[in-house]
Write a protein that holds these residues in place. Structure first.
Motif, PDB file in Angstrom:
ATOM      1  N   ASN A   6      41.973  28.307  29.349  1.00 55.24           N
ATOM      2  CA  ASN A   6      43.201  28.353  30.143  1.00 55.24           C
ATOM      3  C   ASN A   6      43.754  29.770  30.314  1.00 55.24           C
ATOM      4  OD1 ASN A   6      43.897  28.613  27.490  1.00 55.24           O
ATOM      5  ND2 ASN A   6      45.692  27.298  27.597  1.00 55.24           N
ATOM      6  N   ILE A   7      43.092  30.783  29.706  1.00 57.29           N
ATOM      7  CA  ILE A   7      43.556  32.164  29.826  1.00 57.29           C
ATOM      8  C   ILE A   7      42.552  32.932  30.678  1.00 57.29           C
ATOM      9  CG2 ILE A   7      44.042  34.312  28.566  1.00 57.29           C
ATOM     10  CD1 ILE A   7      46.033  32.173  27.867  1.00 57.29           C
ATOM     11  N   LEU A   8      43.043  33.627  31.692  1.00 50.31           N
ATOM     12  CA  LEU A   8      42.218  34.478  32.538  1.00 50.31           C
ATOM     13  C   LEU A   8      42.563  35.939  32.231  1.00 50.31           C
ATOM     14  CD1 LEU A   8      42.563  32.632  35.944  1.00 50.31           C
ATOM     15  CD2 LEU A   8      40.587  32.628  34.423  1.00 50.31           C
ATOM     16  N   PRO A   9      41.547  36.744  31.908  1.00 50.51           N
ATOM     17  CA  PRO A   9      41.847  38.153  31.645  1.00 50.51           C
ATOM     18  C   PRO A   9      42.302  38.824  32.937  1.00 50.51           C
ATOM     19  CG  PRO A   9      39.482  37.752  31.537  1.00 50.51           C
ATOM     20  CD  PRO A   9      40.138  36.445  31.749  1.00 50.51           C
ATOM     21  N   ARG A  10      43.470  39.432  32.891  1.00 50.84           N
ATOM     22  CA  ARG A  10      44.043  40.025  34.081  1.00 50.84           C
ATOM     23  C   ARG A  10      44.852  41.245  33.665  1.00 50.84           C
ATOM     24  NH1 ARG A  10      47.563  35.889  37.251  1.00 50.84           N
ATOM     25  NH2 ARG A  10      45.596  34.807  37.185  1.00 50.84           N
TER      26      ARG A  10
END
Length: 182
Positions: A6-10
């Motif tokens: 659920n976490i996108l590296p951004r």
């Protein structure tokens, strides 16, 4: 690094920072391209100068009626064979250097007499003269421009004794300095 599903590296950056990074990257690229162009121009200039020198030499030789000397393939192969034979002989000599105490002392004495000559060269000369110390010293004196020593009566022996005394004096001076400093 693995992130949970659920976490996108951004990364969030302001546009001004992105513009600055882009400008730095472009500046680095241009600096590298300019440096490469300078090196290429210098190489081309060296090549042109070399070609100009060759052309001048050829013109000079043609005016003198000479042909440029081109080494014969057979000569090149003969020189290569001679060089490899020489290197093989040197390797054999190095493997056959006597290791007894007398031979070591002879080499050390030779190294002390001629400190300006490389130790490998001195060892090779000694081996070439069948470990004859006297003959080796005579050849070295002649080749170093000290042939006048050979003209004197017992010149080689006097030369060796003089060098040995100089070495002992040097050692004594060092010991005195150490004693005074201590």
């Amino acid at each position: 690094m693995e992130y949970p599903e659920n976490i996108l590296p951004r990364v969030t950056l302001p546009i001004s920072a992105l513009n600055e990074l882009n400008a730095l990257w472009m500046e680095s690229l241009m600096t590298q391209l300019d440096e490469h162009a300078r090196k290429t121009a210098a190489m081309v200039q060296q090549d042109e100068e070399f070609a100009r020198q060759i052309a001048l030499k050829e013109a000079e030789m043609s005016l003198a009626g000479k042909e440029p000397e081109v080494p014969d393939f057979k000569e090149i192969m003969d020189m290569d064979l001679a060089l490899s034979t020489y290197q093989k002989d040197i390797a054999e000599w190095r493997n056959n250097i006597p290791t007894n105490l007398a031979a070591k002392m002879t080499r050390d004495k030779l190294f002390n007499l001629f400190p300006d000559v490389e130790e490998d060269t001195l060892s090779e000369l000694l081996m070439a003269h069948d470990n004859n110390f006297q003959a080796t010293v005579e050849v070295l004196l002649l080749s170093t421009g000290r042939g006048d020593v050979l003209e004197k009566k017992n010149g080689v022996n006097k030369f060796v004794m003089q060098k040995e005394l100089e070495k002992k004096d040097k050692i004594l001076r060092k010991k005195k300095k150490v004693c005074i400093c201590s």
